[in-house]
Design an enzyme around this catalytic site. Structure first.
Site, PDB file in Angstrom:
ATOM      1  N   ASP A  78     -51.554 -60.667 -23.300  1.00 49.16           N
ATOM      2  CA  ASP A  78     -51.768 -59.442 -24.080  1.00 49.16           C
ATOM      3  C   ASP A  78     -52.491 -58.361 -23.265  1.00 49.16           C
ATOM      4  OD1 ASP A  78     -50.665 -59.200 -26.590  1.00 49.16           O
ATOM      5  OD2 ASP A  78     -52.217 -60.398 -27.578  1.00 49.16           O
ATOM      6  N   LYS A  98     -42.388 -63.898 -32.763  1.00 42.08           N
ATOM      7  CA  LYS A  98     -42.602 -64.089 -31.318  1.00 42.08           C
ATOM      8  C   LYS A  98     -41.984 -65.416 -30.887  1.00 42.08           C
ATOM      9  CE  LYS A  98     -46.797 -61.325 -31.398  1.00 42.08           C
ATOM     10  NZ  LYS A  98     -48.250 -61.295 -31.624  1.00 42.08           N
ATOM     11  N   GLN A 147     -53.546 -64.680 -31.617  1.00 47.07           N
ATOM     12  CA  GLN A 147     -53.126 -63.693 -32.618  1.00 47.07           C
ATOM     13  C   GLN A 147     -54.360 -63.087 -33.302  1.00 47.07           C
ATOM     14  OE1 GLN A 147     -49.896 -62.689 -33.163  1.00 47.07           O
ATOM     15  NE2 GLN A 147     -50.734 -61.181 -34.563  1.00 47.07           N
TER      16      GLN A 147
END
Ligand code: NAP
Length: 281
Positions: free
Chosen positions: A115, A48, A92
């Site tokens: 997200d 990422k 994460q």
């Protein structure tokens, strides 16, 4: 059978983002929090970080020891919420067991929740209105369907899996596009029979090669979300590709299908949040 090429579609998204960010004086910025030393998580976070730089997005990786307390982590999120130089925050997952994931996600400002896991964004997706950001993997699936002009309207979409990060938001997205949606899981009876009525079959179980041709209707669209690594490090999807492909009209490979789209959607979401925060969207 047509192979749905996630890599090429993702590249189109990356190129578009890069062109947009080139013209920006102040770059969009994403902060990624990683807790502990899970090797898979580290690989994902590095990917990422690298991709963000490539497309003109600033990326800040914040690493914490796996023993970090709930309070410390929440306080870092508060700090990032209040930091105007950060547009997007990603934690994460999975987090170590002593941490309450739900409460941590809930601390992220919905307008920085890249997200799309915050209950406000999840709720908006569920009721079919635009969220600040939608979860990257289901958004990637919808983008692939769109790219290949596969219209879900009136189709029977069967999703195997009921996770909050993939399957449930995907079900809402497909429903918003007027598909008739069935969600299956490990307690579903007659899974094979249900799956084989699908016009669009999405598999997100994490069980390598579990879907064989007897789960698939002739001419179905098959979307494989699964990623499992065997002991030799080879990556497998949830669909037994060689066995299934010839029966399908469209199918995603693994790797190179849905997985290739997830980071592209993350970058797209980061740019989107940046624009929303500046009143440009
Ligand atoms: P998850 O939270 O692990 O849940 C798996 C789901 O599959 C559960 O709902 C489970 O049912 C169901 N399931 C498991 N075995 C089954 C079986 N034999 N028959 C029917 N249902 C079964 O799933 P996830 O987080 O959505 O991830 C799914 C897969 O996608 C994993 O391989 C993951 O690595 C991959 N993934 C890929 C991406 C990407 O970028 N491509 C992103 C996220 C995840 P129960 O609820 O009844 O237990």
């Amino acid at each position: 059978m047509i192979l749905i090429d996630g890599k090429t579609t993702a590249k189109k998204v990356f190129d578009k983002i890069k062109t947009e960010t080139e013209n920006l004086e102040k770059k969009p910025a994403i902060a990624v929090i990683i807790v502990g030393n899970d090797p898979a998580s580290k690989i994902y976070v590095n990917r990422k970080h690298k991709k963000a730089k490539e497309v003109g997005i600033n990326s800040l990786v914040i690493e914490f020891d796996e023993n970090i307390s709930q309070e410390e982590l929440e306080s870092k999120i508060n700090e990032l919420n209040n930091d105007d130089s950060i547009n997007a925050i990603l934690v994460q997952l999975p987090l170590p067991k002593h941490l309450n994931t739900y409460r941590i996600i809930e601390k992220i400002l919905p307008i920085k929740d890249v997200d799309g896991f915050h209950p406000e964004n999840a709720g908006k997706i569920n009721i079919g209105i635009e969220a600040y950001a939608a979860p990257c993997t289901p958004l990637g699936v919808m983008t692939l369907l769109d790219e290949y002009k596969i219209n879900p309207e009136g189709k029977h979409a069967v999703i195997i899996g009921r996770s909050n990060i993939v399957s449930k938001p995907l079900a809402s997205m497909l429903l918003s596009k007027n598909a008739t949606v069935t969600i299956c899981h490990s307690k579903t009876h007659n899974l094979k029979e249900i799956a084989s009525t699908a016009d669009i079959l999405v598999v997100a179980t994490g069980k390598a090669n579990m879907v064989t041709s007897d789960y698939v209707k002739q001419g179905a669209v098959v979307i494989d979300v699964g990623i499992s690594r065997d002991k030799d490090g080879k990556i497998h999807g949830d669909v037994d590709f060689d066995n299934v492909a010839e029966k399908t009209s469209y199918i995603t490979p693994v790797p190179g299908g849905v997985g290739a789209m997830t980071i592209a959607m993350l970058m797209q979401n980061t740019l989107r949040l940046y624009k929303i925060q500046r009143g440009q969207k």
